[in-house]
Design an enzyme around this catalytic site. Structure first.
Site, mmCIF file in Angstrom:
data_model
loop_
_atom_site.group_PDB
_atom_site.id
_atom_site.type_symbol
_atom_site.label_atom_id
_atom_site.label_comp_id
_atom_site.label_asym_id
_atom_site.label_seq_id
_atom_site.Cartn_x
_atom_site.Cartn_y
_atom_site.Cartn_z
ATOM 1 N N HIS A 122 0.826 -1.216 0.000
ATOM 2 C CA HIS A 122 0.000 0.000 0.000
ATOM 3 C C HIS A 122 0.864 1.271 0.000
ATOM 4 O O HIS A 122 2.039 1.244 -0.346
ATOM 5 C CB HIS A 122 -0.995 -0.039 1.158
ATOM 6 C CG HIS A 122 -1.743 -1.333 1.243
ATOM 7 N ND1 HIS A 122 -2.727 -1.687 0.332
ATOM 8 C CD2 HIS A 122 -1.632 -2.389 2.095
ATOM 9 C CE1 HIS A 122 -3.189 -2.880 0.631
ATOM 10 N NE2 HIS A 122 -2.540 -3.338 1.696
ATOM 11 N N GLU A 159 -1.426 0.441 7.990
ATOM 12 C CA GLU A 159 -0.707 -0.708 7.449
ATOM 13 C C GLU A 159 0.454 -0.247 6.577
ATOM 14 O O GLU A 159 1.535 -0.848 6.602
ATOM 15 C CB GLU A 159 -1.652 -1.593 6.637
ATOM 16 C CG GLU A 159 -0.977 -2.815 6.032
ATOM 17 C CD GLU A 159 -1.882 -3.620 5.115
ATOM 18 O OE1 GLU A 159 -1.384 -4.574 4.477
ATOM 19 O OE2 GLU A 159 -3.095 -3.296 5.023
ATOM 20 N N GLU A 296 1.506 -11.557 5.510
ATOM 21 C CA GLU A 296 0.617 -10.818 6.403
ATOM 22 C C GLU A 296 1.155 -11.047 7.817
ATOM 23 O O GLU A 296 1.025 -12.129 8.383
ATOM 24 C CB GLU A 296 -0.822 -11.333 6.285
ATOM 25 C CG GLU A 296 -1.430 -11.200 4.890
ATOM 26 C CD GLU A 296 -1.905 -9.776 4.577
ATOM 27 O OE1 GLU A 296 -1.753 -8.882 5.451
ATOM 28 O OE2 GLU A 296 -2.428 -9.568 3.467
#
Length: 332
Positions: A122, A159, A296
Protein backbone atom coordinates in the site's frame (compact mmCIF):
# COMPACT_ATOMS: atom_id res chain seq x y z
CA UNK A 1 33.53 22.05 9.43
CA UNK A 2 33.80 24.22 6.31
CA UNK A 3 35.99 22.74 3.59
CA UNK A 4 38.76 25.31 2.83
CA UNK A 5 42.12 24.58 1.20
CA UNK A 6 43.07 28.18 0.35
CA UNK A 7 46.58 29.33 1.41
CA UNK A 8 47.12 31.84 4.23
CA UNK A 9 46.98 35.50 3.24
CA UNK A 10 50.36 37.33 2.92
CA UNK A 11 51.53 39.46 5.78
CA UNK A 12 50.40 43.07 5.53
CA UNK A 13 53.00 45.63 4.42
CA UNK A 14 51.99 47.84 7.34
CA UNK A 15 53.33 45.25 9.77
CA UNK A 16 56.93 45.76 8.52
CA UNK A 17 58.41 49.17 9.32
CA UNK A 18 60.90 50.57 6.75
CA UNK A 19 62.69 52.35 9.62
CA UNK A 20 63.78 49.17 11.37
CA UNK A 21 67.61 49.11 11.59
CA UNK A 22 68.06 45.43 10.63
CA UNK A 23 66.17 45.99 7.37
CA UNK A 24 68.26 49.02 6.45
CA UNK A 25 71.50 47.07 6.79
CA UNK A 26 70.53 44.24 4.34
CA UNK A 27 72.33 44.04 0.92
CA UNK A 28 70.48 45.48 -2.08
CA UNK A 29 69.69 42.03 -3.58
CA UNK A 30 68.01 40.88 -0.37
CA UNK A 31 65.98 44.05 -0.24
CA UNK A 32 64.83 43.54 -3.82
CA UNK A 33 63.78 39.94 -3.20
CA UNK A 34 61.92 40.95 -0.08
CA UNK A 35 60.05 43.58 -2.04
CA UNK A 36 59.04 41.07 -4.76
CA UNK A 37 57.84 38.29 -2.39
CA UNK A 38 54.42 39.73 -1.51
CA UNK A 39 53.70 40.40 -5.20
CA UNK A 40 54.56 36.81 -6.20
CA UNK A 41 52.49 35.34 -3.38
CA UNK A 42 49.51 37.48 -4.31
CA UNK A 43 49.80 36.28 -7.90
CA UNK A 44 49.87 32.64 -6.76
CA UNK A 45 46.72 33.19 -4.71
CA UNK A 46 45.00 34.73 -7.74
CA UNK A 47 45.97 31.73 -9.89
CA UNK A 48 44.51 29.33 -7.32
CA UNK A 49 41.25 31.23 -7.30
CA UNK A 50 40.99 31.19 -11.09
CA UNK A 51 41.98 27.53 -11.64
CA UNK A 52 41.08 25.70 -8.42
CA UNK A 53 37.53 26.83 -7.79
CA UNK A 54 34.29 25.89 -9.48
CA UNK A 55 31.82 28.67 -10.12
CA UNK A 56 29.05 26.05 -10.06
CA UNK A 57 29.83 25.07 -6.48
CA UNK A 58 31.14 21.59 -7.37
CA UNK A 59 32.09 19.48 -4.40
CA UNK A 60 35.89 19.01 -4.12
CA UNK A 61 37.25 15.56 -4.86
CA UNK A 62 37.55 13.34 -1.85
CA UNK A 63 34.49 14.73 -0.07
CA UNK A 64 32.02 11.87 0.62
CA UNK A 65 28.66 11.87 -1.16
CA UNK A 66 25.45 10.72 0.48
CA UNK A 67 24.61 7.09 -0.26
CA UNK A 68 21.24 6.05 -1.64
CA UNK A 69 19.31 2.81 -1.78
CA UNK A 70 17.92 1.43 -4.99
CA UNK A 71 14.32 2.19 -5.80
CA UNK A 72 12.78 1.02 -9.06
CA UNK A 73 12.49 3.82 -11.59
CA UNK A 74 15.36 5.82 -10.10
CA UNK A 75 18.91 6.30 -11.35
CA UNK A 76 20.22 5.65 -7.84
CA UNK A 77 21.20 9.35 -7.57
CA UNK A 78 23.06 10.41 -4.45
CA UNK A 79 20.69 12.10 -2.03
CA UNK A 80 20.75 13.15 1.59
CA UNK A 81 18.89 10.75 3.86
CA UNK A 82 16.18 12.32 6.04
CA UNK A 83 16.46 12.04 9.79
CA UNK A 84 14.69 8.80 10.77
CA UNK A 85 11.60 9.16 12.94
CA UNK A 86 11.63 7.45 16.34
CA UNK A 87 11.18 3.72 15.95
CA UNK A 88 12.10 3.63 12.26
CA UNK A 89 14.52 1.16 10.78
CA UNK A 90 18.20 1.36 11.70
CA UNK A 91 20.73 1.59 8.92
CA UNK A 92 18.72 3.84 6.62
CA UNK A 93 21.14 6.73 6.84
CA UNK A 94 24.15 6.96 4.53
CA UNK A 95 26.95 4.63 5.56
CA UNK A 96 30.25 6.22 6.64
CA UNK A 97 32.10 3.61 4.59
CA UNK A 98 32.56 5.13 1.16
CA UNK A 99 34.06 3.79 -2.03
CA UNK A 100 36.57 5.96 -3.99
CA UNK A 101 33.74 7.10 -6.29
CA UNK A 102 31.81 8.46 -3.31
CA UNK A 103 29.01 5.84 -3.27
CA UNK A 104 28.48 3.58 -0.27
CA UNK A 105 30.74 0.56 -0.48
CA UNK A 106 28.53 -2.55 -0.83
CA UNK A 107 28.90 -5.16 1.86
CA UNK A 108 30.36 -8.54 0.97
CA UNK A 109 28.56 -11.56 2.29
CA UNK A 110 26.64 -14.75 1.55
CA UNK A 111 24.09 -12.88 -0.62
CA UNK A 112 26.61 -10.99 -2.76
CA UNK A 113 25.41 -11.07 -6.37
CA UNK A 114 21.79 -11.72 -5.37
CA UNK A 115 18.89 -9.33 -5.98
CA UNK A 116 15.92 -9.12 -3.62
CA UNK A 117 12.84 -7.00 -4.31
CA UNK A 118 10.84 -5.86 -1.30
CA UNK A 119 7.34 -4.52 -1.89
CA UNK A 120 6.05 -2.41 1.03
CA UNK A 121 2.29 -2.92 0.90
CA UNK A 122 0.00 0.00 0.00
CA UNK A 123 0.93 3.69 0.44
CA UNK A 124 -0.12 6.18 3.12
CA UNK A 125 -1.21 8.56 0.35
CA UNK A 126 -3.74 6.11 -1.06
CA UNK A 127 -6.39 7.42 1.35
CA UNK A 128 -6.30 10.77 -0.46
CA UNK A 129 -6.25 9.28 -3.97
CA UNK A 130 -9.26 6.99 -4.16
CA UNK A 131 -10.00 7.87 -7.80
CA UNK A 132 -6.54 6.85 -8.91
CA UNK A 133 -6.25 3.63 -6.92
CA UNK A 134 -9.76 2.48 -7.85
CA UNK A 135 -8.95 2.37 -11.56
CA UNK A 136 -9.02 -1.17 -12.90
CA UNK A 137 -5.83 -2.84 -14.12
CA UNK A 138 -5.28 -6.13 -15.92
CA UNK A 139 -3.96 -8.96 -13.73
CA UNK A 140 -4.00 -11.57 -16.49
CA UNK A 141 -6.92 -13.65 -15.31
CA UNK A 142 -9.12 -10.71 -14.36
CA UNK A 143 -9.21 -6.99 -13.70
CA UNK A 144 -8.82 -5.47 -10.24
CA UNK A 145 -8.32 -2.13 -8.55
CA UNK A 146 -4.91 -0.54 -9.05
CA UNK A 147 -4.28 -0.61 -5.30
CA UNK A 148 -6.12 -0.32 -1.98
CA UNK A 149 -5.70 1.80 1.11
CA UNK A 150 -4.75 -1.06 3.39
CA UNK A 151 -6.03 -1.30 6.93
CA UNK A 152 -5.24 0.45 10.24
CA UNK A 153 -5.17 -0.42 13.91
CA UNK A 154 -8.00 0.83 16.08
CA UNK A 155 -5.70 3.67 17.15
CA UNK A 156 -5.06 4.73 13.53
CA UNK A 157 -1.61 3.22 12.83
CA UNK A 158 -1.64 2.56 9.08
CA UNK A 159 -0.71 -0.71 7.45
CA UNK A 160 1.30 1.31 4.91
CA UNK A 161 3.37 2.84 7.72
CA UNK A 162 3.98 -0.58 9.22
CA UNK A 163 4.92 -2.25 5.95
CA UNK A 164 7.41 0.46 4.96
CA UNK A 165 9.10 0.41 8.36
CA UNK A 166 9.51 -3.38 8.42
CA UNK A 167 10.67 -3.34 4.79
CA UNK A 168 13.40 -0.82 5.58
CA UNK A 169 14.55 -2.88 8.53
CA UNK A 170 14.69 -6.02 6.38
CA UNK A 171 16.61 -4.13 3.68
CA UNK A 172 19.32 -3.14 6.14
CA UNK A 173 19.73 -6.76 7.25
CA UNK A 174 19.85 -8.11 3.69
CA UNK A 175 22.28 -5.45 2.48
CA UNK A 176 24.58 -6.32 5.37
CA UNK A 177 24.72 -9.83 3.87
CA UNK A 178 25.70 -8.43 0.46
CA UNK A 179 22.32 -8.49 -1.32
CA UNK A 180 21.19 -5.83 -3.73
CA UNK A 181 17.76 -4.75 -2.46
CA UNK A 182 15.24 -3.01 -4.71
CA UNK A 183 12.07 -1.38 -3.35
CA UNK A 184 8.87 -0.97 -5.35
CA UNK A 185 8.48 2.40 -3.64
CA UNK A 186 9.93 4.41 -0.76
CA UNK A 187 6.75 6.12 0.40
CA UNK A 188 7.84 9.16 -1.60
CA UNK A 189 5.12 9.08 -4.23
CA UNK A 190 1.56 10.41 -3.72
CA UNK A 191 -0.14 7.02 -4.24
CA UNK A 192 0.44 3.49 -5.51
CA UNK A 193 2.19 1.96 -7.32
CA UNK A 194 -0.48 -0.18 -8.92
CA UNK A 195 -0.35 -3.92 -8.39
CA UNK A 196 0.69 -4.62 -12.00
CA UNK A 197 3.56 -2.14 -11.68
CA UNK A 198 4.69 -3.74 -8.44
CA UNK A 199 4.88 -7.10 -10.21
CA UNK A 200 6.69 -5.59 -13.18
CA UNK A 201 9.37 -4.07 -10.92
CA UNK A 202 10.27 -7.50 -9.56
CA UNK A 203 10.29 -9.03 -13.03
CA UNK A 204 12.47 -6.32 -14.56
CA UNK A 205 14.92 -6.51 -11.67
CA UNK A 206 15.35 -10.25 -12.39
CA UNK A 207 14.87 -10.71 -8.66
CA UNK A 208 15.99 -13.91 -7.02
CA UNK A 209 13.20 -13.42 -4.46
CA UNK A 210 10.30 -10.97 -4.03
CA UNK A 211 8.43 -10.38 -0.78
CA UNK A 212 5.41 -8.12 -0.38
CA UNK A 213 5.04 -6.99 3.25
CA UNK A 214 1.55 -6.48 4.70
CA UNK A 215 -0.62 -6.75 7.82
CA UNK A 216 -4.17 -8.10 7.77
CA UNK A 217 -7.45 -6.40 8.68
CA UNK A 218 -9.60 -9.28 9.92
CA UNK A 219 -12.04 -9.07 12.83
CA UNK A 220 -10.87 -9.00 16.45
CA UNK A 221 -9.96 -12.38 17.90
CA UNK A 222 -8.31 -13.49 14.65
CA UNK A 223 -4.61 -13.56 15.36
CA UNK A 224 -1.29 -14.62 13.88
CA UNK A 225 0.64 -14.35 10.62
CA UNK A 226 0.27 -16.08 7.28
CA UNK A 227 2.19 -16.25 4.00
CA UNK A 228 0.27 -16.10 0.71
CA UNK A 229 1.60 -18.30 -2.09
CA UNK A 230 0.77 -18.04 -5.80
CA UNK A 231 -1.66 -20.58 -7.26
CA UNK A 232 -1.04 -22.10 -10.66
CA UNK A 233 -2.79 -19.72 -13.05
CA UNK A 234 -2.59 -19.07 -16.77
CA UNK A 235 -4.42 -16.37 -18.65
CA UNK A 236 -3.42 -13.23 -20.51
CA UNK A 237 -0.12 -11.99 -19.09
CA UNK A 238 -0.39 -14.34 -16.11
CA UNK A 239 1.44 -17.65 -16.10
CA UNK A 240 2.74 -18.80 -12.72
CA UNK A 241 3.71 -22.36 -13.67
CA UNK A 242 7.45 -21.71 -13.26
CA UNK A 243 7.24 -19.89 -9.94
CA UNK A 244 4.75 -21.99 -7.97
CA UNK A 245 7.39 -24.42 -6.69
CA UNK A 246 10.15 -21.95 -5.74
CA UNK A 247 7.60 -19.53 -4.30
CA UNK A 248 6.33 -22.24 -1.94
CA UNK A 249 9.91 -22.94 -0.84
CA UNK A 250 10.43 -19.21 -0.21
CA UNK A 251 7.14 -18.96 1.68
CA UNK A 252 7.80 -21.98 3.88
CA UNK A 253 11.22 -20.63 4.86
CA UNK A 254 9.84 -17.21 5.69
CA UNK A 255 6.98 -18.69 7.72
CA UNK A 256 9.36 -20.87 9.72
CA UNK A 257 11.84 -18.09 10.45
CA UNK A 258 9.19 -15.45 11.08
CA UNK A 259 7.49 -17.60 13.71
CA UNK A 260 10.83 -18.35 15.35
CA UNK A 261 12.11 -14.77 15.57
CA UNK A 262 8.84 -13.07 16.54
CA UNK A 263 7.32 -15.77 18.71
CA UNK A 264 4.06 -15.37 16.78
CA UNK A 265 1.87 -18.29 15.84
CA UNK A 266 0.44 -19.05 12.41
CA UNK A 267 -2.97 -17.50 11.81
CA UNK A 268 -5.81 -19.11 13.73
CA UNK A 269 -8.43 -18.11 11.16
CA UNK A 270 -7.10 -19.50 7.87
CA UNK A 271 -4.42 -21.82 6.55
CA UNK A 272 -5.38 -24.68 8.91
CA UNK A 273 -2.61 -23.69 11.30
CA UNK A 274 0.17 -23.96 8.69
CA UNK A 275 0.62 -20.21 8.16
CA UNK A 276 0.41 -20.84 4.40
CA UNK A 277 -2.44 -19.83 2.08
CA UNK A 278 -2.66 -20.24 -1.71
CA UNK A 279 -4.51 -17.58 -3.73
CA UNK A 280 -5.22 -17.03 -7.42
CA UNK A 281 -6.77 -13.54 -7.21
CA UNK A 282 -3.77 -11.33 -6.39
CA UNK A 283 -2.32 -9.44 -9.34
CA UNK A 284 1.03 -9.04 -7.63
CA UNK A 285 1.41 -12.83 -7.64
CA UNK A 286 -0.38 -13.67 -10.89
CA UNK A 287 1.81 -11.32 -12.95
CA UNK A 288 5.09 -12.25 -11.31
CA UNK A 289 7.71 -14.24 -13.19
CA UNK A 290 10.01 -14.37 -10.16
CA UNK A 291 9.61 -16.38 -6.92
CA UNK A 292 7.26 -14.24 -4.85
CA UNK A 293 5.10 -14.34 -1.73
CA UNK A 294 2.97 -11.99 0.35
CA UNK A 295 3.45 -11.90 4.12
CA UNK A 296 0.62 -10.82 6.40
CA UNK A 297 2.56 -10.18 9.63
CA UNK A 298 -0.45 -10.06 11.94
CA UNK A 299 -3.97 -8.71 12.34
CA UNK A 300 -4.13 -4.95 12.87
CA UNK A 301 -7.75 -5.09 14.01
CA UNK A 302 -6.98 -7.33 16.97
CA UNK A 303 -5.67 -5.35 19.94
CA UNK A 304 -3.13 -7.99 21.01
CA UNK A 305 -1.67 -8.35 17.53
CA UNK A 306 -1.81 -4.57 17.04
CA UNK A 307 0.29 -4.02 20.18
CA UNK A 308 3.01 -6.13 18.62
CA UNK A 309 2.77 -4.51 15.20
CA UNK A 310 3.15 -1.06 16.77
CA UNK A 311 6.26 -2.06 18.74
CA UNK A 312 9.59 -1.07 17.10
CA UNK A 313 11.31 -3.96 18.88
CA UNK A 314 8.80 -6.46 17.52
CA UNK A 315 9.07 -4.96 14.02
CA UNK A 316 12.82 -5.52 14.15
CA UNK A 317 12.18 -9.18 14.97
CA UNK A 318 9.73 -9.36 12.07
CA UNK A 319 12.34 -7.95 9.71
CA UNK A 320 14.87 -10.47 11.01
CA UNK A 321 12.49 -13.33 10.30
CA UNK A 322 11.92 -12.09 6.75
CA UNK A 323 15.63 -11.62 6.11
CA UNK A 324 16.50 -15.03 7.56
CA UNK A 325 13.84 -16.73 5.43
CA UNK A 326 15.10 -15.06 2.25
CA UNK A 327 18.70 -15.88 3.14
CA UNK A 328 17.83 -19.54 3.66
CA UNK A 329 15.94 -19.66 0.37
CA UNK A 330 18.89 -18.18 -1.50
CA UNK A 331 21.35 -20.56 0.12
CA UNK A 332 23.15 -17.86 2.09
Amino acid sequence: MRYDDSPPLPESRSSISPDRPWFARRPALTVALAALAPTCLAGWVLAQVLTGSDSGGRQPEGMPLAASHTTAGSDAKASASPTPAPGTAPGTAASPAQSPSGAAAPAKGPLTGRTVVIDPGHNTGNFQHSAEINKQVDIGTNRKECDTTGTTTNSGYMEAEFSLDVSRRARALLEAKGAKVVFTHEGDRPWGPCINERARIGNEAAADAVVSVHADGASAGNRGFHVILPARVKGGAADTAKIVGPSRDLGERIASNFGRTTGSSPANYLGSGTGLVVRDDLGGLNLSTRPKVFLECGNMRDDKDAAQLMSPEWRQKAAQGIADGITGFLGG
